[in-house]
Design an enzyme around this catalytic site. Structure first.
Site, short mmCIF file in Angstrom:
data_model
loop_
_atom_site.label_atom_id
_atom_site.label_comp_id
_atom_site.label_asym_id
_atom_site.label_seq_id
_atom_site.Cartn_x
_atom_site.Cartn_y
_atom_site.Cartn_z
N THR A 264 0.87 -1.17 0.00
CA THR A 264 0.00 0.00 0.00
C THR A 264 0.91 1.23 0.00
O THR A 264 2.04 1.15 0.50
CB THR A 264 -0.89 0.03 1.26
OG1 THR A 264 -0.03 0.08 2.41
CG2 THR A 264 -1.77 -1.19 1.35
N TRP B 100 -21.72 14.59 10.25
CA TRP B 100 -20.65 14.33 9.29
C TRP B 100 -20.75 15.26 8.08
O TRP B 100 -21.83 15.49 7.54
CB TRP B 100 -20.73 12.89 8.77
CG TRP B 100 -20.42 11.87 9.84
CD1 TRP B 100 -21.31 11.01 10.41
CD2 TRP B 100 -19.15 11.60 10.45
NE1 TRP B 100 -20.68 10.22 11.34
CE2 TRP B 100 -19.35 10.56 11.39
CE3 TRP B 100 -17.87 12.14 10.30
CZ2 TRP B 100 -18.32 10.04 12.17
CZ3 TRP B 100 -16.85 11.63 11.08
CH2 TRP B 100 -17.07 10.59 12.01
P1 ADP Z 1 -3.49 4.42 -0.43
O1 ADP Z 1 -4.53 3.84 0.52
O2 ADP Z 1 -2.15 4.41 0.16
O3 ADP Z 1 -3.91 5.71 -1.09
P2 ADP Z 1 -4.51 2.82 -2.58
O4 ADP Z 1 -4.07 3.14 -3.92
O5 ADP Z 1 -4.73 1.41 -2.23
O6 ADP Z 1 -3.42 3.39 -1.62
O7 ADP Z 1 -5.79 3.69 -2.31
C1 ADP Z 1 -7.07 3.16 -2.18
C2 ADP Z 1 -8.01 4.24 -1.72
O8 ADP Z 1 -8.12 5.23 -2.74
C3 ADP Z 1 -9.42 3.76 -1.52
O9 ADP Z 1 -9.58 3.17 -0.26
C4 ADP Z 1 -10.20 5.06 -1.65
O10 ADP Z 1 -10.18 5.81 -0.45
C5 ADP Z 1 -9.42 5.81 -2.69
N1 ADP Z 1 -10.07 5.66 -4.00
C6 ADP Z 1 -9.79 4.79 -4.97
N2 ADP Z 1 -10.59 4.98 -6.03
C7 ADP Z 1 -11.42 6.00 -5.72
C8 ADP Z 1 -12.49 6.68 -6.40
N3 ADP Z 1 -12.85 6.37 -7.62
N4 ADP Z 1 -13.11 7.67 -5.74
C9 ADP Z 1 -12.75 8.03 -4.50
N5 ADP Z 1 -11.75 7.45 -3.82
C10 ADP Z 1 -11.10 6.44 -4.41
#
Ligand code: ADP
Length: 551
Positions: free
Chosen positions: A193, A454
């Site tokens: 991650t 929220w």
């Molecule tokens: P990190 O958690 O370190 O940023 P990731 O690439 O695994 O690494 O990120 C996943 C997170 O990115 C998701 O849990 C979400 O919060 C966010 N995310 C991914 N795609 C979207 C999207 N289309 N819209 C909003 N948030 C998103």
């Protein structure tokens, strides 16, 4: 028939069917190198054999520290083909984090771009497991400079233990090539991650999960990827496998364009035009930058081949989706994913009937994160209870499916992100609409809790980015003595544009309850980014945490 779903099956398919399909990439000197799958897969075979010759055994980790390139694609395919585990290192991480990750993963071999050797030197001394370093030369593959070059000439690094990538391929003894037995549950890839929310954690992807995830990107209600496509992943190959697109391209014979290190709006646009890209994918900040390029010269670029811009990683602002569709006739497909989900979980395509609906309605739908892919199951949970799919009740998104992680790599004991009944807790807060379309309101830790209620930072950001003077906006919670937290907006204005905090609040007012409106709006030259281009909200929270201290 007991037919294992393994990466070598993808490679075999491409070798027999798609040898003629194109693979191109931007080299470090900005020139474009063009080749075909036939050549890439021949070199892949050489790399597999050579790595096995270096003693790489099934289960061993082989790391890459590289931009998107033909060689990186070869590594993607060659390493899992001998049962070893591809581990892509995120070159934008701090050297200390890189050292931690290499040691945690126990990487034995590192394949590194020559241009990134100085970065490697910054953490090399802290690593304890790397035995061999293979250097991908900066000069074009097969060129004289590439063959003759001393791999350490520019860096001063000692030559001992450093191998030249091209020389390694040339040395492969193809007669000795063995095909190890690989089971579909064996690990093929290890991703960490990006650590937006803490120390990076490793996630292993099995062969089966990669094959099924690739398969899912081919279906019509997902990304619909097929042989006619030419893919340009802007999401880096060092971040969740460039969303798996390199594997998907191989499975379906889609052409691939590998952008190297040049990920700015103008370079991306240039590649889309030149290589007649049909589908490209990346985080919203990339597409905000490309939109600015397009708006400078509307109609001035031949984008007739481009059918889809896939966006994920952060919420795609509705105003951007609208701008692409309205001003440039380009279709945005919004998708949600995360490292623990290989990464794709949901994709947003318009349902029956909406294609003909007014643009506003289409855009509203497209701004949602989409429906779960086949075999991915979703639920929203609040206070331990599943929330109804009514498009109104917020809950934490939980997912399960064949390409969702079961646990973190190398983490002792039970991690609370995995529920007792077999679901993964994403940390994202969502509404689920009656048709199953997921709409993300926030990351749980980014929600603003004001006076016990929220406030969605994503909703405020999206609305702000619809203002014509706003280039980018990030909203974070800052502590407040009376309200617990208040939303703070940090705004970057477009070059030459002007707007005051009052103008922006007035702009937001019709769409939100009064108490949602940020009392404070700060203007900045840029918003700090994470290693993969998302807004780094933790920095803003820290920077502005004392904003209301004297109130
Ligand atoms: P990190 O958690 O370190 O940023 P990731 O690439 O695994 O690494 O990120 C996943 C997170 O990115 C998701 O849990 C979400 O919060 C966010 N995310 C991914 N795609 C979207 C999207 N289309 N819209 C909003 N948030 C998103």
């Amino acid at each position: 028939m007991d037919f294992p779903l393994v990466v070598p099956a993808l490679v075999r398919r491409a070798r027999t069917l798609f040898g003629h399909r194109p693979v191109s990439g931007r080299r470090p000197d900005r020139s474009i190198a063009r080749t075909t799958y036939a050549s890439v897969l021949e070199r892949t075979r050489r790399l597999s054999t050579a790595l096995a010759g270096l003693g790489v055994a099934p289960g061993d980790r082989v790391a890459t520290l590289a931009w998107a390139s033909q060689e990186h694609l070869e590594a993607y395919l060659a390493i899992p083909s001998i049962g070893a585990v591809l581990h892509t290192l995120n070159l934008r991480l701090h050297p200390d984090d890189l050292a931690y990750i290499v040691n945690d993963a126990r990487d034995r071999i590192l394949i590194v771009d020559e241009s990134l050797l100085p970065l490697f030197e910054k953490f090399r001394a802290q690593t304890t497991t790397i035995e061999q370093v293979v250097v991908i030369p900066s000069a074009a593959a097969g060129s004289d400079a590439g063959d003759a070059r001393d791999v350490t000439a520019n860096t001063g690094a000692p030559a001992h233990g450093f191998l030249d990538y091209e020389a390694l391929l040339a040395s492969a003894d193809l007669s000795a090539h063995l095909e190890p037995v690989i089971r579909e549950d064996d690990a093929a890839v290890l991703c960490y991650t990006s650590g937006t929310t803490g120390r990076p954690k490793g996630v292993l992807y099995s062969h089966r999960s990669i094959v099924l995830h690739s398969f899912s990107q081919g279906i019509a209600d997902s990304l619909g990827i097929g042989e006619r496509d030419v893919l340009l992943p802007i999401v880096p190959m060092f971040h969740v496998n460039a969303w798996g697109l390199p594997f998907t391209g191989v499975l379906f014979g889609a052409g691939q364009v590998l952008p190297g290190r040049y990920l700015d709006g103008a370079s991306v646009l240039d590649l889309i035009v030149r290589e007649r890209v049909t589908l490209t994918a990346g985080v919203p900040t990339v597409w905000l930058a490309m939109l600015q390029e397009l708006d400078k010269n509307p109609g001035g670029h031949d984008l007739s081949a481009l059918r889809t811009i896939a966006i994920g990683g952060s919420a795609a602002p509705a105003s951007m989706i609208r701008a692409y569709q309205e001003r440039h006739h380009l279709r945005i497909v919004h998708a949600w994913g995360m490292t623990e989900v290989t990464p794709l979980g949901t994709v947003c395509n318009l349902p029956a009937g909406l294609e003909a609906a007014p643009l506003d309605e289409q855009v509203r739908y497209r701004a949602r994160q989409g429906k779960p892919l086949p075999f991915v199951e979703v639920r929203g949970v609040a206070d331990g209870v599943e929330v109804p799919w009514d498009g109104q009740t917020m809950g934490e998104l939980e997912v399960r499916g064949p390409w969702v992680a079961r646990q973190y790599y190398n983490v002792e004991g039970h991690d609370s992100r995995f529920s007792d009944d077999g679901w993964f807790r994403t940390g994202d807060v969502v509404l689920i609409h009656p048709d199953g379309c997921v709409e993300l309101t926030d990351r749980a830790k980014d929600l603003v809790k004001s006076g016990g209620e929220w406030i969605s930072s994503v909703a405020l950001e999206n609305a702000l980015m619809a203002h014509p003077a706003v280039a980018e906006a990030a909203v974070v919670a800052v502590p407040h003595p009376t309200w617990d937290e208040r939303p703070l907006a940090v705004v970057v204005l477009r070059a030459g544009a002007q707007a005051t905090a009052d103008d922006l609040r007035e702009f937001l007012a019709p769409s939100f309850a009064k108490w949602w409106l940020p009392d404070r709006i700060e203007f900045a030259v840029e918003i700090p980014r994470t290693s993969v281009g998302k807004f780094r909200k933790s920095v803003l929270r820290e920077q502005y945490k004392g904003l209301y201290a004297d109130d």
